[in-house]
Design a protein around this motif. Structure first.
Motif, PDB file in Angstrom:
ATOM      1  N   CYS A 190      11.981   1.681   4.210  1.00  0.00           N
ATOM      2  CA  CYS A 190      12.531   0.817   3.175  1.00  0.00           C
ATOM      3  C   CYS A 190      13.952   1.283   2.862  1.00  0.00           C
ATOM      4  CB  CYS A 190      11.660   0.818   1.914  1.00  0.00           C
ATOM      5  SG  CYS A 190      11.669   2.379   0.989  1.00  0.00           S
TER       6      CYS A 190
ATOM      7  N   LEU B  70      13.532  -4.815   6.384  1.00  0.00           N
ATOM      8  CA  LEU B  70      12.835  -3.786   5.610  1.00  0.00           C
ATOM      9  C   LEU B  70      12.855  -4.152   4.126  1.00  0.00           C
ATOM     10  CD1 LEU B  70      14.356  -0.511   7.155  1.00  0.00           C
ATOM     11  CD2 LEU B  70      12.188  -1.595   7.739  1.00  0.00           C
TER      12      LEU B  70
ATOM     13  N   ASP C  57       6.097  -2.590   3.967  1.00  0.00           N
ATOM     14  CA  ASP C  57       6.689  -2.502   5.303  1.00  0.00           C
ATOM     15  C   ASP C  57       5.595  -2.321   6.354  1.00  0.00           C
ATOM     16  OD1 ASP C  57       8.802  -1.951   7.368  1.00  0.00           O
ATOM     17  OD2 ASP C  57       7.885   0.029   7.303  1.00  0.00           O
TER      18      ASP C  57
END
Length: 209
Positions: A54, A80, A126
């Protein structure tokens, strides 16, 4: 390698060295992998497509701002979860960031636990995105492996046609349809008609209801 074993990275992007250092220390104290960058462009240039994790990005930075960098993410094949952070947050900036797809917007100074909670949620999201992409890729590969006739049977079966109706529609006998259907189900690795229909939705052959 299983997705759960893949290395996830928290990409910290902030022009303030003290902020980068403190965020890196906090995140690494939770055994998270961290890469920090002093500018958005440095991050964009260093990112390798397919990396998991992320992004923690400051909104206001010299050169490319966080908001501008956010717009460029697709160009660099970056998909992301993004957490925007700012000491100069206002409603307009927050709305813009969220409208462009940011997961959340956090104002400095922030509570450490609140930040960690957002990061953990972003990493979980994610992982879910990756699993969904891998599932879709698998379905597409299975479908590509079907013969032309098996694809025709697949498309009619998920539309609700019986074997006899498929046979009539394709101008072949029912036994032949049953053979193609059995082969198709085996290749698609479908455990049920419902699963086959969900695969058809993934492939865009039928609409979601």
């Amino acid at each position: 390698m299983m997705l759960s074993e893949q290395k996830q990275v928290v990409f910290v992007v902030d022009d303030d060295e003290d902020v980068r250092d403190s965020l890196q220390w906090l995140l690494e104290s939770m055994d998270l992998n961290v890469e920090s960058y002093a500018s958005a462009q440095a991050f964009l240039d260093a990112y390798q497509p397919g990396q998991s994790g992320c992004i923690l990005m400051d909104v206001r930075m010299p050169g490319l701002s966080g908001i501008s960098a956010q717009k460029k993410l697709p160009e660099y094949q970056i998909d992301l979860p993004l957490i925007m952070i700012s000491a100069h947050g206002n409603i307009d900036i927050a709305v813009t960031a969220m409208t462009q797809g940011a997961q959340t917007f956090i104002e400095k100074p922030f509570n450490d636990q609140t930040l960690l909670d957002h990061v953990q949620r972003a990493l979980a999201d994610d992982l879910a995105r990756q699993q969904e992409r891998r599932r879709k890729q698998g379905v597409e590969q299975h479908f590509t492996a079907l013969t032309k006739r098996e694809k025709q049977v697949f498309e009619r079966v998920v539309q609700g046609l019986s074997n006899q109706e498929v046979a009539d529609d394709l101008g072949i006998n029912r036994k032949t349809v049953e053979g193609h259907r059995a082969n198709m189900i085996s290749k698609m690795e479908a455990g049920s008609l419902a699963e086959l229909i969900q695969m058809a939705v993934t492939l865009g052959l039928v609409g979601e209801h």
